[in-house]
Write a protein that holds these residues in place. Sequence first.
Motif, short mmCIF file in Angstrom:
data_model
loop_
_atom_site.label_atom_id
_atom_site.label_comp_id
_atom_site.label_asym_id
_atom_site.label_seq_id
_atom_site.Cartn_x
_atom_site.Cartn_y
_atom_site.Cartn_z
N ASN A 191 0.93 -1.04 0.06
CA ASN A 191 -0.10 -0.12 -0.16
C ASN A 191 0.73 1.43 0.15
O ASN A 191 0.46 2.27 0.14
CB ASN A 191 -0.90 -0.20 1.18
CG ASN A 191 -0.18 -0.23 2.55
OD1 ASN A 191 0.81 -0.75 2.58
ND2 ASN A 191 -0.74 0.57 3.52
N ASN A 192 2.19 1.14 -0.38
CA ASN A 192 3.02 2.51 -0.32
C ASN A 192 3.51 2.56 -1.84
O ASN A 192 4.07 3.49 -1.99
CB ASN A 192 4.24 2.14 0.48
CG ASN A 192 5.18 3.22 0.57
OD1 ASN A 192 4.57 4.42 0.85
ND2 ASN A 192 6.47 3.05 0.39
N HIS A 193 2.72 1.71 -2.67
CA HIS A 193 2.98 1.92 -4.23
C HIS A 193 1.67 1.97 -4.95
O HIS A 193 0.64 0.99 -4.48
CB HIS A 193 3.95 0.94 -4.66
CG HIS A 193 5.53 0.80 -4.01
ND1 HIS A 193 5.65 0.32 -2.80
CD2 HIS A 193 6.64 1.12 -4.79
CE1 HIS A 193 6.72 0.34 -2.49
NE2 HIS A 193 7.57 1.13 -3.79
N THR A 211 -1.84 4.82 -2.83
CA THR A 211 -1.07 4.53 -1.54
C THR A 211 -2.04 5.09 -0.34
O THR A 211 -2.99 5.61 -0.68
CB THR A 211 0.05 5.39 -1.58
OG1 THR A 211 -0.09 6.83 -1.78
CG2 THR A 211 1.19 5.19 -2.48
N PRO A 232 3.68 -0.55 5.73
CA PRO A 232 3.09 -1.19 4.45
C PRO A 232 2.70 -2.58 4.77
O PRO A 232 3.00 -3.32 5.43
CB PRO A 232 4.38 -1.20 3.80
CG PRO A 232 5.28 -0.11 4.25
CD PRO A 232 5.05 -0.33 5.63
N ASP A 264 3.53 8.05 -7.11
CA ASP A 264 3.55 8.48 -5.78
C ASP A 264 4.92 9.29 -5.34
O ASP A 264 5.84 9.08 -6.23
CB ASP A 264 3.53 7.28 -4.59
CG ASP A 264 2.06 6.57 -4.68
OD1 ASP A 264 1.15 7.52 -4.96
OD2 ASP A 264 2.01 5.50 -4.35
N TYR A 265 4.84 10.22 -4.39
CA TYR A 265 6.01 10.77 -4.12
C TYR A 265 6.64 11.74 -5.25
O TYR A 265 7.59 11.56 -5.61
CB TYR A 265 7.11 9.87 -3.57
CG TYR A 265 6.64 9.10 -2.30
CD1 TYR A 265 6.48 9.55 -1.05
CD2 TYR A 265 6.47 7.64 -2.63
CE1 TYR A 265 6.08 8.67 -0.29
CE2 TYR A 265 5.89 6.97 -1.57
CZ TYR A 265 5.81 7.50 -0.39
OH TYR A 265 5.28 6.83 0.86
#
Length: 234
Positions: free
Chosen positions: A78-80, A110, A117, A138-139
Amino acid sequence: MGQSSGYNYSTSVLQLITIVSCLVVLSCSGSVSAYNNYTVGGSLGWFDALEKPDVNYQKWADSKNFSLGDFLIFNTDNNHSVIQTYNFTTYKFCDYDDALQNDTIEWSATDPSSTAPHPISVAVPLLKEGMNYFFSSDYDGEQCNNGQHFKINVTHGQGLPKSLDPSDDAPAPNSPDYRGDDSAPETIVPANFNHPIEEESDKDEASGSGSVYFNTKLYGLLIFLQIVCIFFKI
């Protein structure tokens, strides 16, 4: 002279049997291929090069042949995110924020509220022919700029199975109405994903009805010729 004629007749029959046998084999081998599920990145999953230095998604994609109705399986966390677009400019700048809804889909976003994560799996059907682009935005595009992107060319293949035919009334996968909540679900699985390959059965049956009839006739002819051979002791 009679013996020579009998020999020529026998040879002709055997040659005919060989030809018919080859036709049967070829007609059977020409069946429609199944829809495919492709796990993006194989065992490495869907991550940027900062986390998985060995990833090379374009190299992975270049070794595959993609068609309508196939699925891409993104094993990630869930961080990508998983972004699909048909717009090269969106892909080039690794930027989902200004993308149009009709050419870009956020299949998974995300979760900024998550303290750690956790793994997720996202199933993405290929619904449109031509170039399809995938990336994580993201980011501020950092993950995309660090290798988390690839492009593929989707061919027509068998065409879409019935369950994946687009409907004008259906909500877009990234719309608030999809799945009935305001946040993007961690795992987006289309209705037919439990057994996506099963969709081929109806299509194969319809597409292959003519070949089944043709094969039946060929088998009947082959049996008849074999009986002729036995009768004439060839």
